[in-house]
Write a protein that holds these residues in place. Structure first.
Motif, short mmCIF file in Angstrom:
data_model
loop_
_atom_site.label_atom_id
_atom_site.label_comp_id
_atom_site.label_asym_id
_atom_site.label_seq_id
_atom_site.Cartn_x
_atom_site.Cartn_y
_atom_site.Cartn_z
N THR A 181 0.90 -1.25 -0.06
CA THR A 181 0.26 0.09 -0.02
C THR A 181 0.86 1.17 -0.09
O THR A 181 1.67 1.63 0.98
CB THR A 181 -1.19 -0.22 1.14
N GLY A 182 0.69 1.86 -0.95
CA GLY A 182 1.72 3.30 -1.13
C GLY A 182 0.90 4.39 -0.69
O GLY A 182 -0.39 4.50 -0.92
N VAL A 183 1.63 5.32 -0.18
CA VAL A 183 1.08 6.74 0.34
C VAL A 183 0.96 7.47 -0.93
O VAL A 183 2.14 7.97 -1.44
CB VAL A 183 1.81 7.18 1.69
N THR A 184 -0.04 8.11 -1.28
CA THR A 184 -0.05 8.93 -2.16
C THR A 184 -0.42 10.52 -2.00
O THR A 184 0.11 11.43 -2.73
CB THR A 184 -1.32 8.65 -3.26
N GLY A 185 -0.69 11.03 -0.57
CA GLY A 185 -0.64 12.28 -0.28
C GLY A 185 -1.09 12.13 1.09
O GLY A 185 -1.60 11.18 1.74
N ILE A 186 -1.11 13.51 1.85
CA ILE A 186 -1.36 13.66 3.25
C ILE A 186 -2.19 15.15 3.24
O ILE A 186 -1.60 16.14 2.86
CB ILE A 186 -0.08 14.09 4.09
N ASP A 187 -3.35 14.94 3.79
CA ASP A 187 -4.05 16.51 3.70
C ASP A 187 -3.93 16.93 5.26
O ASP A 187 -4.18 16.27 6.17
CB ASP A 187 -5.43 16.24 3.68
N THR A 188 -3.86 18.25 5.20
CA THR A 188 -3.81 18.98 6.55
C THR A 188 -4.97 19.86 6.66
O THR A 188 -5.26 20.49 5.65
CB THR A 188 -2.35 19.61 6.77
N HIS A 197 -3.75 9.61 2.43
CA HIS A 197 -4.20 9.06 1.08
C HIS A 197 -3.23 7.91 0.81
O HIS A 197 -2.07 8.16 0.64
CB HIS A 197 -4.22 10.06 0.17
N THR A 198 -3.71 6.71 0.39
CA THR A 198 -3.38 5.82 -0.07
C THR A 198 -3.65 5.20 -1.55
O THR A 198 -4.69 5.60 -1.89
CB THR A 198 -3.17 4.52 0.80
N ASP A 199 -2.94 4.29 -2.07
CA ASP A 199 -3.47 3.80 -3.25
C ASP A 199 -4.49 2.88 -3.29
O ASP A 199 -5.08 2.28 -3.97
CB ASP A 199 -2.36 3.42 -4.29
N HIS A 200 -4.99 2.57 -1.74
CA HIS A 200 -6.10 1.56 -1.43
C HIS A 200 -7.06 2.34 -0.64
O HIS A 200 -7.79 1.72 0.14
CB HIS A 200 -5.60 0.31 -0.77
N GLY A 201 -7.23 3.71 -0.75
CA GLY A 201 -8.04 4.62 -0.06
C GLY A 201 -7.58 5.23 1.06
O GLY A 201 -6.43 5.36 1.40
N PRO A 202 -8.40 6.44 1.46
CA PRO A 202 -8.00 7.37 2.38
C PRO A 202 -8.38 6.80 3.89
O PRO A 202 -8.89 6.11 4.28
CB PRO A 202 -8.95 8.52 2.20
N ILE A 203 -7.23 7.39 4.97
CA ILE A 203 -7.31 7.11 6.30
C ILE A 203 -7.25 8.16 7.03
O ILE A 203 -6.34 9.02 6.90
CB ILE A 203 -6.26 6.20 6.68
N SER A 204 -8.39 8.65 7.77
CA SER A 204 -8.57 9.71 8.65
C SER A 204 -7.69 9.79 9.76
O SER A 204 -7.92 8.46 10.52
CB SER A 204 -9.92 9.98 8.97
N CYS A 205 -6.92 10.42 10.04
CA CYS A 205 -6.12 10.24 11.32
C CYS A 205 -5.58 11.73 11.96
O CYS A 205 -5.72 12.67 11.10
CB CYS A 205 -4.89 9.56 10.97
N SER A 206 -5.30 11.71 13.40
CA SER A 206 -4.66 12.99 13.74
C SER A 206 -3.21 12.93 13.71
O SER A 206 -2.54 13.68 14.25
CB SER A 206 -5.33 13.09 15.07
N THR A 207 -2.65 11.70 13.69
CA THR A 207 -1.04 11.79 13.84
C THR A 207 -0.35 10.88 12.70
O THR A 207 -1.27 9.89 12.08
CB THR A 207 -0.76 11.13 14.92
N VAL A 208 0.49 11.24 12.00
CA VAL A 208 1.63 10.47 10.98
C VAL A 208 2.87 10.35 11.61
O VAL A 208 3.38 11.46 12.28
CB VAL A 208 1.40 11.49 9.67
N ILE A 209 3.22 9.26 11.53
CA ILE A 209 4.57 9.09 11.97
C ILE A 209 5.48 8.51 10.91
O ILE A 209 5.10 7.59 10.23
CB ILE A 209 4.59 8.15 13.18
#
Length: 391
Positions: A181-188, A197-209
């Motif tokens: 699963t590749g990461v394609t973007g990050i929304d802020t 955003h990934t090539d298998h769908g978005p993940i809502s989250c409050s923290t990215v590591i």
């Protein structure tokens, strides 16, 4: 780790998304899960450990020239010694020691000073004579050697087994792994992380590591965070099984040339940093590199120059301008944490860094002040740059 723990359809939401399923990402996942934080997704574009973590170098040591890196290495070394019990896996740790071969008075003086700092932090390193070095490693020639430095508690382990051990324990605690699963973007939104955003769908989250190794600069850019990491190819080779059997030797490094070698199964592993290697993501192994190694090692360990090789690997170092790691939390985007830029030392520091990122996530003070490793140190006027370490 069971196949049910990995999946291609990502969940719609998580508390935290860890980007990178190598030794750093899985260590962070394990330490967070152990502390009760388990609404975590680890996103990995290939298989776990398919990046640099999968390359079987695996040196572990506490021999550095500055207290911060010594502490990171020493604490990680203790964690690797304890790995069969926590998290519970055999990582084939072999505590053969690290042996640095020194060929100038200047090198000997610098390493002697480092040994004094290491000893003050309970690292049992010591300066030894060339003859003592040869007794530890009979392959070396003492011609031109001024001194050597040896620490008996250092050694090497198998990175793939470490990744699997951490991931298995994390999955057992509820961490989810999205492989291939590749990461394609990050929304802020303002100063908050909103979506990965990934090539298998978005993940809502409050923290990215971000623990994406050589690819961390690209991940940071998606969030508007500058992570000054450049990818540099490093190559190694394995000999054919050797007879008579190889003696058990330290992880041996000719400091002047960077050539190194150590036991690997029934033979030896060879490595060398090519000073002319351009930046880039190329991981092609080349016979030209092997000839470079043979030419370099012919003087320091002559027998190695004629040994037949069976295989070779190439992986990527994630190099920063001062060869020190990037660990911290973004000031502009507090939901963005990072642990990257280890410049070849990520595996040996991964257990300690997993603890540190766990504490940063939970708003607690880590066991050591890592502010000198902030990515902000490269901005104009920053004054907290750490001392460059020995290797």
């Amino acid at each position: 780790m069971s196949s049910s723990s990995t999946f291609r359809t990502v969940p719609q939401a998580a508390d935290a998304v860890i980007i990178g399923g190598g030794v750093m990402g899985t260590s962070i996942a394990f330490h967070l899960a152990e502390a009760g934080v388990n609404d975590i997704v680890v996103v990995e574009r290939g298989e776990l450990g398919c990046g640099s973590s999968g390359k079987p170098i695996g040196g572990v040591r506490a021999q550095f020239s500055d207290p911060l890196n010594i502490e990171l290495g020493s604490r990680s070394l203790r964690a690797y010694q304890d790995f069969p019990y926590r998290p519970g896996a055999d990582i084939r740790l072999d505590s053969v020691g690290y042996l640095f071969l020194l060929t100038s008075d200047r090198q000997a003086a610098a390493f002697g000073n480092s040994v004094r700092i290491q000893n003050s932090l309970d690292v049992p390193s010591r300066v030894i004579t060339p003859d003592e070095a040869r007794r530890l490693c009979p392959y070396i020639s003492t011609e031109g050697l001024v001194a050597a430095v040896y620490s008996p508690t250092d050694g090497h382990a198998r990175p793939a087994l470490v990744v699997h051990g951490y991931a298995t324990a994390a999955a057992r605690a509820g961490v989810r792994f999205a492989t291939h699963t590749g990461v394609t973007g990050i929304d802020t939104l303002g100063d908050r992380v909103a979506t990965v955003h990934t090539d298998h769908g978005p993940i809502s989250c409050s923290t990215v590591i971000c623990a994406a190794g050589a690819w961390s600069g690209q991940i940071g850019a998606m969030a508007g965070i500058e992570l000054p990491v450049r990818p540099v190819r490093r190559q190694l080779a394995f000999t054919e099984p050797l007879a008579p059997p190889v003696p058990r030797i330290p992880f041996t490094i000719d400091f002047s040339s960077s050539a190194y070698f150590h036991n690997s199964d029934d033979g030896l592993l060879f490595g060398l940093a090519d000073p002319d290697q351009p930046d880039g993501f190329d991981t092609t192994w080349t016979s030209e590199w092997l000839e470079l190694f043979r030419n370099v090692v012919r003087h320091r360990a002559p027998a190695l120059a004629d040994m037949e090789t069976a295989d070779g690997w190439a992986g990527l170092y994630e190099v920063t301008p001062d060869h020190n790691a990037l660990i911290g939390r973004s000031a502009e985007l507090p939901g963005f944490l990072y642990a990257t830029g280890f410049s070849g030392h990520g595996f040996l520091q991964a257990p300690a860094v997993g603890e540190i990122v766990r504490d940063l996530y939970r708003g607690r003070e880590p066991f050591i002040d890592i502010s000198p490793l902030s990515a902000d140190r490269f901005r104009t006027g920053a004054d907290s740059r750490p001392e460059a370490h020995v290797v």
